[in-house]
Design an enzyme around this catalytic site. Sequence first.
Site, PDB file in Angstrom:
ATOM      1  N   ARG A  31       0.805  -1.225   0.000  1.00  0.00           N
ATOM      2  CA  ARG A  31       0.000   0.000   0.000  1.00  0.00           C
ATOM      3  C   ARG A  31       0.838   1.276   0.000  1.00  0.00           C
ATOM      4  O   ARG A  31       0.698   2.111  -0.869  1.00  0.00           O
ATOM      5  CB  ARG A  31      -0.954   0.012   1.202  1.00  0.00           C
ATOM      6  N   HIS A  77      -7.725  -3.384  -7.451  1.00  0.00           N
ATOM      7  CA  HIS A  77      -7.429  -2.686  -6.191  1.00  0.00           C
ATOM      8  C   HIS A  77      -8.676  -2.646  -5.302  1.00  0.00           C
ATOM      9  O   HIS A  77      -9.479  -1.703  -5.382  1.00  0.00           O
ATOM     10  CB  HIS A  77      -6.932  -1.269  -6.504  1.00  0.00           C
ATOM     11  N   TYR A 121     -16.994  14.086 -13.102  1.00  0.00           N
ATOM     12  CA  TYR A 121     -16.845  15.246 -13.976  1.00  0.00           C
ATOM     13  C   TYR A 121     -15.535  15.253 -14.749  1.00  0.00           C
ATOM     14  O   TYR A 121     -15.449  15.857 -15.805  1.00  0.00           O
ATOM     15  CB  TYR A 121     -16.918  16.545 -13.153  1.00  0.00           C
TER      16      TYR A 121
END
Length: 758
Positions: A31, A77, A121
């Site tokens: 990680r 993931h 967006y």
Amino acid sequence: MEEKEGIIRTEYSEIMQKSYIDYAMSVIIARALPDVRDGLKPVQRRTLYDMYELGIRYDRPYRKCARIVGDTMGKYHPHGDSSIYEALVVMAQEFKKGMPLVDGHGNFGSIEGDGAAAMRYTEARLQKITQEAYLADLDKDVVDFVPNFDETEKEPSVLPVKVPNLLVNGAEGIAVGMATSIPPHNLGEVIDGVKAYMKNPDITTEEMLSYIKGPDFPTGGIVVNQDDLRSIYETGAGKIKIRGKVEVEKAKGGRERLVITEIPYTMIGANIGKFLNDVYGLVESKKTNDIVDISNQSSKEGIRIVLELRKGCDVENLCNMLYKKTRLQDTFGVNMLAVAQGRPETMGLLAVIRHHVNFQYELATRKYKTLLAKELEKKEIQEGLIAACDVIDLIIEILRGSKNIKEAKACLVSGETQDIKFKSERSRKQASRLRFTERQATAILEMRLYRLIGLEIEALMKEHETTLKNIASYEEILGNRGTMAKVIMKELDKFRKEYARPRRTSIENAAEAVYEEKKLEETEVVVLMDRFGYAKAVEVSVYERNKEAADGESKYQIRCMNTDKLCIFTDTGQQHLVKVPDLPFGKFRDKGTPLDNVSNYNSSEEQLLYISSLGGLLGHKLMFVTSGGMLKQVRGEEFDVSKRTTAATKLNEGEKLISVFRMEEGTEAGTDAEAGTGTETLVLQSEKGMFLRFAASDVPEKKKNAVGVRGMKLAEGDRLEAVYPLAEQEEKVISFKEKEIALHRLRIGNRDAKGVKK
């Protein structure tokens, strides 16, 4: 038959230890820390690979980030979408990365700390360099593929990155018990450094620094401790000092303005706003009178923070003050920690480059082995087709005489002719001598008739020649490490030529910022504090002119020097310090500032018992009285400390301070000058109405960390409620439970008595 439940008995601490170690290793390896080979954390690697798999290339249309994030989360993931999107955003931000890996379209945040728009967006696609230097050759078996979290997909364990990304883009990550912080560097310089190492593996760090000058932050700025870089890059740890770039511009009326055009890398985000606030604070606290106005005129074109200056100001001294008092000069902590061969390791510059070069040799070896195998396969097929063209009539006769493809293939491979009809025995004998390989036979059977055209046969011959050249070239690369190094360096030169850009951060040895702070002109002031805890300082003349109003509105009026400190004593036994210069100074009608804002005093949790200037305590003693009936006198010098908060006294469990007041040094009874009373005796009063009067001189002097002595024997459940200091001949009457009690008429007894009931 019912199965018995298996219960494993084990020590709880062992389970906790094992679980925590497993968790820690998961965070470290899977990680938070980058791999030294590709310089990527797992989330970055998976996001880039997913974009590659989705076909979101640099020359194709942008795709919604929500699609990329969702696909990455579902396939590779299994963590929160916010962490994936955040990683994607950072890889697209030019002010964060030395070389952005993602081409973002839409609002991807700003250098001033504005966040990116929601993933629904924004759109993204791969950068050209990412495709060419990070994801190329994945089809050539250059890296191992491992199962994903649910074993439904395969993902690369590392990307075949051809440039030293760990240095170029740097890294930041917090794991368990360790953290990494690697600054970004210049791509062209790093490639030069890698080539120098490949030519001379015994190169020293000092020699390497002639190629890689130091960090190259995307925000520019100036590294001012060049001499420390050698030690930092040898050990992989240290502190880099960076300054913003400041220019002086001429303004109207003979004035000058300071313009900050580049900021330290550590100032990115909210720290720009903090810098502006720090400058406001310097002006408000009158640390400087040279700054008339400050404005942030930054735009898409770049950083531009403008400080308008007073005419005739000392610009150099002001710059040094900004370096000292704000984040215009900051420290970047370097800790070059990365995962190498499955283990976290702190590495110096040469170690990082060595791992990268070894990885490049490994990639090249696997790539050219794969290419060689393909060329050898092509050679085998080409030789078979060329041989087939020479005996094409015989092959046609075999095909026409065979009942099925199996018979024809058996004849081509091993010369089996017994089941095939031939036109002549001669043809049968020729066919029995055929010995094509399985692959050649398959290619012959699949060959189209147009390949028999003369020009096609010539093209096949030329293709065969090219294949032989490729085989020789690949064998030379694989057999000679020097040749392989030239191939790797040639590819690095191509990347350098196309993607390298000029250095943005200057490296130098700058003189230490020396700022001469103007000494405060020492003068007497009066600190006024109202009942709400708002305090301010005014000149003595201002106080004298408004004495009646000041005394009426203020709970405390403390005469002291403007360089002094205020000591606040609370019921929790704490002493808080307030610097008088930190209080607003000026007009009588100014509101003041809460003590909570300029000290660690918390008015909602502590009760203020006594406040005095530190100068007013020196040479005197303070009397401390607790609810448990404990008393002591402490010299004022003990409260001259540097910490903002210290323990003023030691309290027994469940006790509170109920009173603190000043005694005068010189006589044992003392005079409380600030209260205007001389103290000869003390009267203690408990909650249940017990009163005890004794001589103040009976209370011994103790250290501030002592509990003190008992002043009054309290009955069970009773607590001391008040203490009254009495001067000689003073008459004092109090009201207690609707009764008038004349304290001066109480008989003087001994300390540590029960007292009398009233």
